[in-house]
Scaffold this active site. Structure first.
Site, PDB file in Angstrom:
ATOM      1  CD  GLU A   1      -3.035  -1.004   1.929  1.00 10.25           C
ATOM      2  OE1 GLU A   1      -3.158  -0.350   2.930  1.00 10.25           O
ATOM      3  OE2 GLU A   1      -4.075  -1.503   1.713  1.00 10.25           O
TER       4      GLU A   1
ATOM      5  CD  GLU B   1      -4.061  -6.194   2.394  1.00 11.80           C
ATOM      6  OE1 GLU B   1      -4.679  -5.938   3.356  1.00 11.80           O
ATOM      7  OE2 GLU B   1      -2.895  -6.108   2.187  1.00 11.80           O
TER       8      GLU B   1
ATOM      9  CD1 TRP C   1      -8.309  -1.171   9.683  1.00 12.27           C
ATOM     10  CD2 TRP C   1      -9.678   0.592   8.598  1.00 12.27           C
ATOM     11  NE1 TRP C   1      -8.570  -1.522   8.390  1.00 12.27           N
ATOM     12  CE2 TRP C   1      -9.460  -0.754   7.854  1.00 12.27           C
ATOM     13  CE3 TRP C   1     -10.612   1.349   8.354  1.00 12.27           C
ATOM     14  CZ2 TRP C   1     -10.005  -0.668   6.503  1.00 12.27           C
ATOM     15  CZ3 TRP C   1     -11.159   1.315   6.911  1.00 12.27           C
ATOM     16  CH2 TRP C   1     -10.810   0.371   6.161  1.00 12.27           C
TER      17      TRP C   1
HETATM   18  C1  GLA Z   1      -4.409  -2.816   4.711  1.00 16.37           C
HETATM   19  C2  GLA Z   1      -2.945  -3.512   4.835  1.00 16.37           C
HETATM   20  C3  GLA Z   1      -2.885  -4.736   5.575  1.00 16.37           C
HETATM   21  C4  GLA Z   1      -3.763  -4.629   7.013  1.00 16.37           C
HETATM   22  C5  GLA Z   1      -5.258  -4.010   6.545  1.00 16.37           C
HETATM   23  C6  GLA Z   1      -6.284  -4.027   7.676  1.00 16.37           C
HETATM   24  O1  GLA Z   1      -5.065  -3.319   3.707  1.00 16.37           O
HETATM   25  O2  GLA Z   1      -2.184  -3.611   3.678  1.00 16.37           O
HETATM   26  O3  GLA Z   1      -1.389  -4.721   6.246  1.00 16.37           O
HETATM   27  O4  GLA Z   1      -3.457  -3.760   7.853  1.00 16.37           O
HETATM   28  O5  GLA Z   1      -5.123  -2.988   5.684  1.00 16.37           O
HETATM   29  O6  GLA Z   1      -7.369  -3.654   7.205  1.00 16.37           O
END
Ligand code: GLA
Length: 678
Positions: A155, A313, A321
């Site tokens: 990310e 993901e 969060w």
């Molecule tokens: C992001 C990150 C992950 C994790 C998720 C949690 O997508 O890439 O490492 O922290 O958020 O929602």
């Protein structure tokens, strides 16, 4: 179907898996992980995402033994792996020894070690270190038969205001403009005496510490941040490409994340991927929630030069969060996974496999949750989806989404719009407006590509460009050719106001788009939040009165014809909606921000007129239909994005009952023009 169609022909099916962080756990759990992965039909483990401290515990002392052993276990359990480079989080020893690797904020204060994505984008030391660890990973694992892809970092995002970065920004500007005269002209710096007389006078812009009055500078900084991030990624990916040229390279994007123009990444990724985290509480009350996810899926697909993509993901249950961690209701998990596949994903994966006992994400959803093994509710749902993918979806991999409609979502247009002071202060809602236009097609079961202002338009029948505030050179010419050749083009208020430097066109708003639209635009009335107005539409199948809020652009006809007019104020009776027949096609202008019902009906009526095929003729509200096309076979996905049951009749007369959040997948063989149910 050729093997080029797949994410990786080594595993030519739909990938089901996710982030696996065994380094958080004693080795004694790893065999159990393998047993559970087999049971969950969890085939692909993404490893190494945050493993740097474990891979290089001291400078130049590497320890791959634990990773060797994890990979060996994955292989013995007949699993595959995606291997990430670890640059998202450097080890603490590195930050201590080389503080220059840390990121500097807009206040020009260097951050302390910790968190993640907290690194300098331009530190030579960090560049060297990230390349070195990538090289070692490539040398060790690049030819492993179970390696499916490289996942570069994690990310990418944020901005870096450190001295290396500011120096790079000045170099970048020099290269772009060649001379300060050219830069001053592009930035209109004579205003407020902001003329630059030396490159060293230029600094990063931005609220609250820097220059905020020069839109060109603001947008250039975002372009530069994009290019810096890309350059950082390419530095890291170069040993992967060199040592394992056959292994695809991707990175996990974040949908419409506003800070990076992901289109600049397209040439450098073999397939795209993104991390999707809708709020599972919100999906019950916000009808746009799943539509927005669909929009981002289509965006991610179109960011891929091969149109191959995966959801890298998502959460199997909830995300810690969010303001409140709402759980997925029964059926939602399956919906989420099949929705991605319906929009062309060839992989659907999770963050993360096993819930962490400590630290930031100890409460984030995972496949194996605290105190559970295969007896957990979430595990069972994941397992069911895994089984279904294995049993029924293998053939879907490699098929394509074919769209006759494109909606334009363009980062640079958004940046310029956001940088403009006016016509309202605050959020001009670029993304929600694009999604609203997209929604019209989603509701009608019409597949859509989400493309940029520089993309080719010729393959579409209908192109919609909402609020394309700044338009690049050549865009108006491409639109004109597209319409001349029979295409239908729609654009809205606040489009074509400036060139790519955020300078209003010399001839005024709409500049080079005036001819194809057959109008000119003089000014805009911005309504305050308590004011609303109306337009009357006539001459279309959707005649009637529609509500207007926020923007009433004042346009004049040249060759276009009015299809709608304002109903109040001194401009009552003036055109608010126009069409211009141009060559074999038509160009429409929507001059006001109209209620959602207008946008839906208007675009659906244009789609009918343009002969655009719907996957299913009639759909209940909140249910959509998508299609994937393979060789001689198609898959129709009927997706119920609501908590209520619905019934859908397919084109071949089948009556399909959908439970709440249900998805029905129908495999059909295709002849030239007809679909026949199998
Ligand atoms: C992001 C990150 C992950 C994790 C998720 C949690 O997508 O890439 O490492 O922290 O958020 O929602």
């Amino acid at each position: 179907m050729t093997h080029d169609h797949f994410l990786n022909p080594r595993f030519p099916t739909i990938w089901h898996g996710g982030d696996y962080n065994p380094e958080q756990w004693p080795e004694s759990t790893w065999d159990e992980d393998m047993r559970l992965m087999r049971k969950a039909h969890f085939h692909v483990a993404t490893i190494g995402v945050f493993s740097w401290a474990k891979l290089e515990p001291e400078e130049d002392r590497y320890d791959f033994s634990w990773m060797d052993s994890v990979i060996e276990r994955l292989g013995s359990a007949d699993r595959y792996f995606i291997l990430s480079t670890p640059s998202a989080a450097p080890p603490a020893w590195m930050s201590r020894k080389y503080p220059e690797i840390l990121r500097t904020g807009p206040d020009r204060v260097r951050r302390l070690h910790g968190n993640r994505v907290n690194y300098s984008l331009w530190s030579p030391v960090y560049r060297e270190k990230t390349q070195e660890i990538a090289r070692r990973l490539a040398e060790r694992y690049g030819s492993h038969s179970r390696l499916l892809a490289w996942h570069v970092s994690n990310e990418f995002g944020g901005e870096d205001y450190g001295s290396h970065s500011i120096a790079a920004f000045r170099r970048w500007l020099r290269e772009k403009y060649g001379s300060l005269d050219a830069l001053n002209a592009a930035y209109w710096t004579a205003f407020w005496s902001h003329v630059y007389s030396d490159w060293e006078e230029i600094d990063a812009p931005g609220h609250p510490y820097g220059e905020t009055a020069i839109q060109g500078l603001a947008v250039d900084w975002q372009r530069f941040t994009t290019d810096s991030t890309l350059d950082f990624m390419l530095n890291e990916a170069s040993p992967l490409r060199e040592i394992s040229p056959g292994v695809p390279v991707t990175t996990n994007l974040m949908g419409t994340y506003p800070g990076i123009n992901y289109r600049r990444f397209t040439p450098h990724l073999d397939f795209t991927s993104w991390d999707s985290y809708p709020a599972f509480g919100q999906v019950l009350t916000d009808p746009n929630c799943w539509v927005t996810v669909a929009f981002k899926h289509d965006l991610t697909r179109c960011l891929s030069k091969t149109r191959r993509w995966m959801m890298m993901e998502c959460s199997p249950s909830s995300s810690n969060w969010y303001k409140s961690m709402a759980l997925k209701k029964p059926g939602m998990h399956r919906f989420e996974m099949l929705q991605a596949i319906a929009h062309g994903a060839d992989g659907v994966q999770y963050f993360q496999w096993r819930q962490s006992r400590g630290s930031q994400e100890q409460l984030h959803g995972a496949v194996v949750n605290h105190g559970t093994t295969d007896n957990g509710r979430v595990f069972r749902e994941v397992q069911q989806v895994g089984e279904e993918i294995d049993d029924t979806m293998a053939g879907v991999a490699g098929s394509r989404v074919e769209a006759e409609v494109a909606v334009i979502y363009d980062w640079e247009a958004k940046w310029s719009l956001d940088a403009a002071c006016g016509p309202i202060q605050g959020d001009k809602k670029y993304e929600p407006v694009c999604v609203e236009h997209y929604r019209a097609f989603w509701e009608a079961g019409i597949p859509v590509d989400v493309i940029g202002l520089n993309d080719d338009l010729s393959q579409y029948k209908l192109v919609v460009a909402p609020m394309a505030y700044a338009i690049p050179q050549g865009f108006a010419e491409r639109v004109s050719r597209f319409v001349e050749d029979g295409g239908t083009f729609v654009t809205t208020y606040l489009s074509g106001w400036t060139d790519e430097n955020s300078l209003v066109f010399e001839e005024g708003f709409l500049g080079p788009l005036r001819k194809v639209l057959g109008i000119w635009s003089e000014e805009i009335d911005a309504l305050d939040a308590n004011t609303q107005s109306q337009i009357r539409v006539s001459g279309l199948s959707i005649d009637g009165l529609f509500e207007v809020r926020e923007f009433c652009e004042q346009i004049h006809l040249t060759t276009a014809k009015a299809l709608g007019s304002y109903q109040s104020d001194f401009y009552a009776g003036n055109p608010a909606l126009t069409v211009n027949p141009f060559g074999a096609g038509k160009a429409y202008y929507v001059a006001s921000r109209n209620e959602t019902a207008f946008t839906g009906k208007f675009l659906q009526s244009l789609a009918r007129e343009a002969g655009i095929e719907r996957v299913v003729e009639k759909l209940p509200v909140g249910v959509t239909a998508q299609r994937r096309v393979g060789d001689g076979q198609e898959w129709i996905f009927l997706l119920n994005a609501t908590p209520n049951p619905h019934v859908v009749t397919t084109k071949d007369g089948a009556i399909i009952e959908l439970d709440p959040w249900d998805v029905a997948v129908r495999s059909v063989v295709t002849t030239e023009t007809h679909l026949t149910a199998l």
